[in-house]
Design an enzyme around this catalytic site. Structure first.
Site, PDB file in Angstrom:
ATOM      1  N   LYS A   1       0.879  -1.221  -0.154  1.00 40.04           N
ATOM      2  CA  LYS A   1      -0.073   0.059   0.158  1.00 40.04           C
ATOM      3  C   LYS A   1       0.989   1.199  -0.073  1.00 40.04           C
ATOM      4  CE  LYS A   1      -3.613  -2.435   2.339  1.00 40.04           C
ATOM      5  NZ  LYS A   1      -4.294  -3.100   3.690  1.00 40.04           N
TER       6      LYS A   1
ATOM      7  N   ASP B   1     -11.465   1.747   4.014  1.00 37.33           N
ATOM      8  CA  ASP B   1     -11.661   0.246   3.942  1.00 37.33           C
ATOM      9  C   ASP B   1     -13.165   0.081   3.673  1.00 37.33           C
ATOM     10  OD1 ASP B   1      -9.533  -1.331   3.950  1.00 37.33           O
ATOM     11  OD2 ASP B   1      -9.218  -1.259   6.060  1.00 37.33           O
TER      12      ASP B   1
ATOM     13  N   GLN C   1      -4.783  -2.330   9.620  1.00 40.75           N
ATOM     14  CA  GLN C   1      -4.528  -3.792   8.888  1.00 40.75           C
ATOM     15  C   GLN C   1      -5.172  -4.804   9.840  1.00 40.75           C
ATOM     16  OE1 GLN C   1      -3.549  -4.131   5.763  1.00 40.75           O
ATOM     17  NE2 GLN C   1      -3.892  -6.105   5.861  1.00 40.75           N
TER      18      GLN C   1
HETATM   19  N1  GUN Z   1      -6.570  -7.666   6.227  1.00 36.89           N
HETATM   20  C1  GUN Z   1      -6.860  -8.306   5.017  1.00 36.89           C
HETATM   21  N2  GUN Z   1      -7.394  -7.498   4.186  1.00 36.89           N
HETATM   22  C2  GUN Z   1      -7.684  -6.451   4.607  1.00 36.89           C
HETATM   23  C3  GUN Z   1      -8.238  -5.131   4.312  1.00 36.89           C
HETATM   24  O1  GUN Z   1      -8.907  -5.151   3.318  1.00 36.89           O
HETATM   25  N3  GUN Z   1      -8.070  -4.176   5.031  1.00 36.89           N
HETATM   26  C4  GUN Z   1      -7.770  -4.257   6.263  1.00 36.89           C
HETATM   27  N4  GUN Z   1      -7.550  -3.178   6.993  1.00 36.89           N
HETATM   28  N5  GUN Z   1      -7.171  -5.322   6.840  1.00 36.89           N
HETATM   29  C5  GUN Z   1      -7.184  -6.291   5.958  1.00 36.89           C
END
Ligand code: GUN
Length: 288
Positions: free
Chosen positions: A52, A119, A96
């Site tokens: 990211k 998200d 995350q």
């Molecule tokens: N862990 C696995 N997929 C995601 C996601 O799309 N967002 C977040 N914040 N954590 C994750």
């Protein structure tokens, strides 16, 4: 059969985002700023957060990663989230997942301001998404919609079968396909005779997390197949010691399809684009 090439489409959309960011900067407007909170040292989570950060760099966003030891308390983590909520420099925040067991993920998700919840996990944004109001969309369903649009795949009146009912993929995906005028069926682990539904499907979105689950006998000729699965399976020949395997038995299913996403290189890169688009939207929706 045509491959839905997530790498290629994501590159094109990232370039569009980069140009928009350059325009914002030239006009003296705010540069989109994404913050990520990473707790502990889970290998997959570290990889995702690093990816990211790289994506942000590529399109010209500012990015901040806050790293905390797995021993951080829930209260301390919630206080960090509130600090970011109140920081006008930051437009989007992701925490995350997964978090250590002593921390309530629901509480954390619901503490993130819905205005920074790129998200799309906050109940406010989930509700707005289900009502079809403009808001942040969960990144994977957003990326899949962008892929279908890029390849101009017809959705109106088509039967879309979503396999999986997670909050992150299955449920929002079904709502978005309904908004695209599909007739939608959601199958899940308790569905009896999944083939009954998939054999009638024009579009199948497999998000059940079982590698190789969707077999050729379950798919009709000419179907569009989207594979959301990314299970790590051991592979001694790979440098990392594993390789990613999708929910679709790709080699056997692909010849029957009109379009299909590969794993890797299909949904994954488009999910990353979904998050970038949300962060750009944060500026438009909520930046003064
Ligand atoms: N862990 C696995 N997929 C995601 C996601 O799309 N967002 C977040 N914040 N954590 C994750």
């Amino acid at each position: 059969m045509e491959l839905l090439n997530g790498n290629e489409v994501s590159k094109k959309i990232k370039e569009e985002i980069r140009l928009k960011v350059a325009e914002l900067k030239a006009a003296g407007k705010k540069t989109p700023h994404l913050a990520a909170i990473l707790v502990g040292a889970d290998g997959a989570s570290m990889t995702y957060v690093a990816a990211k950060e790289k994506d942000c760099q590529e399109v010209g966003f500012d990015s901040t990663v806050l790293r905390f030891d797995a021993s951080i308390s829930e209260d301390e983590l919630l206080a960090e989230v509130v600090k970011i909520n109140n920081n006008p420099e930051i437009d989007g925040l992701i925490v995350q997942l997964p978090l250590p067991k002593h921390i309530n993920e629901k509480k954390v998700t619901e503490t993130i301001s819905y205005k920074k919840d790129v998200d799309g996990f906050h109940p406010m944004n989930v509700g707005m998404m289900f009502k079809g109001l403009r808001t942040f969309l969960p990144a994977t369903p957003y990326g899949i919609i962008k892929t279908l649009e890029h390849y101009q795949i017809e959705t109106a009146g088509k039967h879309c079968v979503v396999i999986g009912r997670s909050d992150i993929v299955g449920k929002p995906m079904s709502a978005l396909m309904l908004q695209k005028n599909c007739t939608v069926t959601v199958c899940h682990s308790k569905t009896k005779d999944v083939s009954h539904y998939t054999l009638d499907a024009d579009i199948i979105i497999a998000a059940i997390g079982i590698p190789g689950y969707l077999k050729a006998e379950m798919v009709r000729e000419g179907a569009v197949v989207i594979d959301v699965g990314i299970t790590r399976v051991a592979d001694e020949t790979a440098k990392s010691g594993y390789r990613l395997k999708g929910d679709v038995d790709f080699d056997k299913v692909a010849p029957k399809c009109s379009y299909i996403t590969p794993v890797p290189g299909g949904v994954g890169p488009m999910t990353r684009v979904g998050l970038l688009l949300n962060t750009l939207d944060a500026i438009e929706l909520y930046s003064k």
